[in-house]
Design a protein around this motif. Sequence first.
Motif, PDB file in Angstrom:
ATOM      1  N   PHE A 127      18.578  55.432  32.108  1.00 57.38           N
ATOM      2  CA  PHE A 127      18.545  55.564  33.571  1.00 57.38           C
ATOM      3  C   PHE A 127      17.195  56.164  33.981  1.00 57.38           C
ATOM      4  CE2 PHE A 127      22.891  55.153  32.351  1.00 57.38           C
ATOM      5  CZ  PHE A 127      23.504  54.466  33.390  1.00 57.38           C
ATOM      6  N   ARG A 143      24.650  62.866  16.536  1.00 59.42           N
ATOM      7  CA  ARG A 143      23.608  63.719  17.102  1.00 59.42           C
ATOM      8  C   ARG A 143      22.491  62.842  17.682  1.00 59.42           C
ATOM      9  NH1 ARG A 143      19.975  68.511  14.285  1.00 59.42           N
ATOM     10  NH2 ARG A 143      19.023  69.168  16.234  1.00 59.42           N
ATOM     11  N   VAL A 144      22.131  63.101  18.916  1.00 64.95           N
ATOM     12  CA  VAL A 144      21.091  62.324  19.597  1.00 64.95           C
ATOM     13  C   VAL A 144      20.145  63.298  20.295  1.00 64.95           C
ATOM     14  CG1 VAL A 144      20.613  60.540  21.335  1.00 64.95           C
ATOM     15  CG2 VAL A 144      22.755  60.450  20.030  1.00 64.95           C
ATOM     16  N   ALA A 145      18.858  62.968  20.271  1.00 68.81           N
ATOM     17  CA  ALA A 145      17.879  63.774  21.018  1.00 68.81           C
ATOM     18  C   ALA A 145      17.009  62.854  21.864  1.00 68.81           C
ATOM     19  CB  ALA A 145      17.007  64.579  20.058  1.00 68.81           C
ATOM     20  N   THR A 146      16.620  63.331  23.026  1.00 69.55           N
ATOM     21  CA  THR A 146      15.718  62.567  23.887  1.00 69.55           C
ATOM     22  C   THR A 146      15.010  63.548  24.816  1.00 69.55           C
ATOM     23  OG1 THR A 146      15.566  60.655  25.396  1.00 69.55           O
ATOM     24  CG2 THR A 146      17.488  62.064  25.647  1.00 69.55           C
ATOM     25  N   ARG A 196      23.202  52.311  20.267  1.00 68.04           N
ATOM     26  CA  ARG A 196      22.763  51.668  21.505  1.00 68.04           C
ATOM     27  C   ARG A 196      22.703  52.730  22.586  1.00 68.04           C
ATOM     28  NH1 ARG A 196      24.857  48.793  25.962  1.00 68.04           N
ATOM     29  NH2 ARG A 196      27.038  49.275  25.503  1.00 68.04           N
ATOM     30  N   ALA A 197      21.716  52.602  23.467  1.00 69.93           N
ATOM     31  CA  ALA A 197      21.592  53.567  24.571  1.00 69.93           C
ATOM     32  C   ALA A 197      21.360  52.814  25.865  1.00 69.93           C
ATOM     33  CB  ALA A 197      20.437  54.524  24.319  1.00 69.93           C
ATOM     34  N   GLU A 198      22.039  53.233  26.918  1.00 68.41           N
ATOM     35  CA  GLU A 198      21.736  52.752  28.265  1.00 68.41           C
ATOM     36  C   GLU A 198      20.881  53.828  28.911  1.00 68.41           C
ATOM     37  OE1 GLU A 198      24.832  51.417  31.123  1.00 68.41           O
ATOM     38  OE2 GLU A 198      25.954  51.003  29.281  1.00 68.41           O
ATOM     39  N   PHE A 214      11.550  58.794  24.309  1.00 69.68           N
ATOM     40  CA  PHE A 214      11.664  59.296  22.938  1.00 69.68           C
ATOM     41  C   PHE A 214      13.151  59.402  22.631  1.00 69.68           C
ATOM     42  CE2 PHE A 214      12.364  63.208  20.385  1.00 69.68           C
ATOM     43  CZ  PHE A 214      11.711  62.828  19.229  1.00 69.68           C
ATOM     44  N   THR A 247      15.928  60.052  19.351  1.00 70.78           N
ATOM     45  CA  THR A 247      16.246  60.330  17.948  1.00 70.78           C
ATOM     46  C   THR A 247      17.735  60.107  17.735  1.00 70.78           C
ATOM     47  OG1 THR A 247      14.552  62.042  17.853  1.00 70.78           O
ATOM     48  CG2 THR A 247      16.217  62.106  16.147  1.00 70.78           C
ATOM     49  N   ALA A 305      26.833  55.517  12.393  1.00 70.80           N
ATOM     50  CA  ALA A 305      25.821  56.531  12.742  1.00 70.80           C
ATOM     51  C   ALA A 305      25.808  57.659  11.716  1.00 70.80           C
ATOM     52  CB  ALA A 305      26.080  57.088  14.134  1.00 70.80           C
ATOM     53  N   ILE A 318      22.294  60.125  33.403  1.00 68.12           N
ATOM     54  CA  ILE A 318      21.021  60.337  32.714  1.00 68.12           C
ATOM     55  C   ILE A 318      20.883  59.342  31.566  1.00 68.12           C
ATOM     56  CG2 ILE A 318      19.677  61.942  31.294  1.00 68.12           C
ATOM     57  CD1 ILE A 318      20.719  64.218  33.059  1.00 68.12           C
ATOM     58  N   ALA A 319      21.904  59.259  30.728  1.00 72.86           N
ATOM     59  CA  ALA A 319      21.884  58.310  29.607  1.00 72.86           C
ATOM     60  C   ALA A 319      23.295  58.124  29.080  1.00 72.86           C
ATOM     61  CB  ALA A 319      20.975  58.812  28.492  1.00 72.86           C
ATOM     62  N   LYS A 320      23.522  56.952  28.471  1.00 71.51           N
ATOM     63  CA  LYS A 320      24.782  56.693  27.774  1.00 71.51           C
ATOM     64  C   LYS A 320      24.426  56.243  26.363  1.00 71.51           C
ATOM     65  CE  LYS A 320      27.011  54.995  32.009  1.00 71.51           C
ATOM     66  NZ  LYS A 320      27.790  53.888  32.629  1.00 71.51           N
ATOM     67  N   PHE A 321      24.959  56.935  25.385  1.00 73.24           N
ATOM     68  CA  PHE A 321      24.695  56.577  23.990  1.00 73.24           C
ATOM     69  C   PHE A 321      25.982  56.060  23.363  1.00 73.24           C
ATOM     70  CE2 PHE A 321      21.938  60.360  24.912  1.00 73.24           C
ATOM     71  CZ  PHE A 321      20.728  59.684  24.956  1.00 73.24           C
ATOM     72  N   TYR A 322      25.879  54.921  22.670  1.00 72.62           N
ATOM     73  CA  TYR A 322      27.046  54.333  22.016  1.00 72.62           C
ATOM     74  C   TYR A 322      26.838  54.372  20.519  1.00 72.62           C
ATOM     75  CZ  TYR A 322      27.980  52.789  26.738  1.00 72.62           C
ATOM     76  OH  TYR A 322      28.197  52.771  28.095  1.00 72.62           O
ATOM     77  N   HIS A 329      20.860  58.868  14.380  1.00 77.02           N
ATOM     78  CA  HIS A 329      21.106  58.827  12.932  1.00 77.02           C
ATOM     79  C   HIS A 329      21.832  57.545  12.554  1.00 77.02           C
ATOM     80  CE1 HIS A 329      20.430  63.025  13.881  1.00 77.02           C
ATOM     81  NE2 HIS A 329      20.085  63.193  12.617  1.00 77.02           N
ATOM     82  N   THR A 330      21.693  57.177  11.280  1.00 76.65           N
ATOM     83  CA  THR A 330      22.507  56.081  10.776  1.00 76.65           C
ATOM     84  C   THR A 330      22.706  56.278   9.277  1.00 76.65           C
ATOM     85  OG1 THR A 330      22.857  53.678  10.839  1.00 76.65           O
ATOM     86  CG2 THR A 330      20.660  54.421  10.236  1.00 76.65           C
ATOM     87  N   VAL A 331      23.719  55.587   8.743  1.00 74.24           N
ATOM     88  CA  VAL A 331      23.999  55.684   7.317  1.00 74.24           C
ATOM     89  C   VAL A 331      23.212  54.595   6.594  1.00 74.24           C
ATOM     90  CG1 VAL A 331      25.807  55.571   5.553  1.00 74.24           C
ATOM     91  CG2 VAL A 331      26.321  56.555   7.804  1.00 74.24           C
ATOM     92  N   ALA A 377      16.412  58.889  34.861  1.00 72.18           N
ATOM     93  CA  ALA A 377      16.228  60.284  34.446  1.00 72.18           C
ATOM     94  C   ALA A 377      15.723  60.409  33.012  1.00 72.18           C
ATOM     95  CB  ALA A 377      17.532  61.056  34.592  1.00 72.18           C
TER      96      ALA A 377
END
Lengths: 105, 153, 268
Positions: free
Chosen positions: A63, B111-114, A59-61, A71, A73, B107, B98-102, A75-77, A65
């Motif tokens: 903003f 590793r996250v890219a944006t 999950r991502a919040e 875009f 990217t 997972a 900027i962003a919050k990744f949970y 990962h998941t199992v 910015a």
Amino acid sequence: MTVRLSVPQSAKRGDVIEIKTLISHQMESGFRRDAFGEVIPRDILKEFRCVYDGQTVFRAELFPAISANPFITFHTVATVSGELEFVWTDQNGVVTRETASIEVT
Amino acid sequence: MSMITPDRRGFVLGGAGALVVQLVPIPLRAEPEDLERAVRESFPGKTYQEGRVTLKIPVLSENGNSVPLDVEVDSPMTDEDHVTSIQIFSPENPLPNIAKFYLGPRAGRARVATRIRLADSQRVLALAEMNDGTLWAGYAKVIVTIAACIDLG
Amino acid sequence: MTLRAVIASLIGAGVLVFTITGVVAQSPTERAIDDADLKSGYDFQSEDTRALQDDDFANPGFLWVDKGAALFSEKAGKNDRACTTCHTDTVRSIKGAAARYPSVDEKTGQLINIEQRINLCRERHQQAEPLSYESEDLLAMTAYVAHQSRGQPFNAKTDGTAQSHFEAGRDYYYARKGQMNLACHHCHEWNWGQMLRGDRLSQGHGNGYPAYRFEWQTIGSLHRRLRNCDKGVRAEPLPFGAQEYVDLELYLAWRASRLTLETPSVRR
């Protein structure tokens, strides 16, 4: 809203798979002004989530910015064959959904 | 190439030579206190130490509207030992978040890219919280340049 | 012919000053930039920007290519026809078509670009309303059509009925304009590779359009870019779809014709 998803068609159980997502959205920051000096109101996607095998696996919040046309990217199992659901929610609660299926062996 | 300061930016935004007078001052930068406050809101009462977080942003970015960001946290991502969130903070943007990744053990890899917007050259902060409650930090210094020929609409 | 360019002083206010003696703009029959030196705008981008263009998933221009593909097979207008009703992979294929544009429309004798061809098709064959220039739908369809020529060199006809348009485009290219009194070639032939503030001047080719520009945070047409150029030299930009710009497109296609189409390209 145009969505692009990159999800492997198949994977071995337990593999860590990379998932890429792209969605068309201007992500208007609320900090820009138009030619008349008026602030252009904020209009952004606030949240993105991926649901797989009954769980939110990422999950991502978001903003202001985050760049236009977000875009992401992650990962998941690979656990079970089935659908991954991708859900984007904007600041007014409007939801965009897309799914992709994966075969897990 | 020199760093672009906010004062010069107002000038540069005028394009190739036009003088733009900004009549209404709008807060275009977060103060470092804003960043600290944002971190406190996300992780109340916590302190962080540098390590385990690798934040990659190109050193020189030719447009602040779309800067690639890649963050990875050193973690086995097991039920017993995993990252619960990764949050990205800016000291120079109008908003510090900027962003919050949970994420979690599902997972498999932390590793996250944006792609992000950066209002200015700055040192971007990434914080990762582990399931044991510890907080880890990584930084990336970025120089943001601005184009000469700017579309003024 | 004497050409002497004393160039590119960047002075404080960000004005590029050219001191020029001699006159240019005799009818060039040879390209001003040697084939060996011909460079796409791609070559003037940073490594990260080039990498994004090269990534057929993450390149945001593909959002419009995808949308254009969907619109292409969607029925529109009173005739209840889609583009795919007439254009299939084997019949009137659009593969390679964009590389031949701008092109003279046989019925009207006008030189038209892809956007205008799409709207002519809507009008004549679909009985549909034209799409407005720079609308999301027209950008999407143009990006889709141009993408079908990716990798092909420009091959637009510049003689016969196209010749007067070609010459008009060339004249526009070499005409000084705006408060800065600059012509296209002052930046893009005489000074490409030089720095203009934080930018490296490109050769000004249109082979990536419609292009996704970070500055715009969206995809835009070549005419949007040309309007920016005009504004950059403090000239009055022409309206989208202006004949002068379409003529210029033909000249640009000719001077870029050793380069291949890149749509959707990514530019800073």
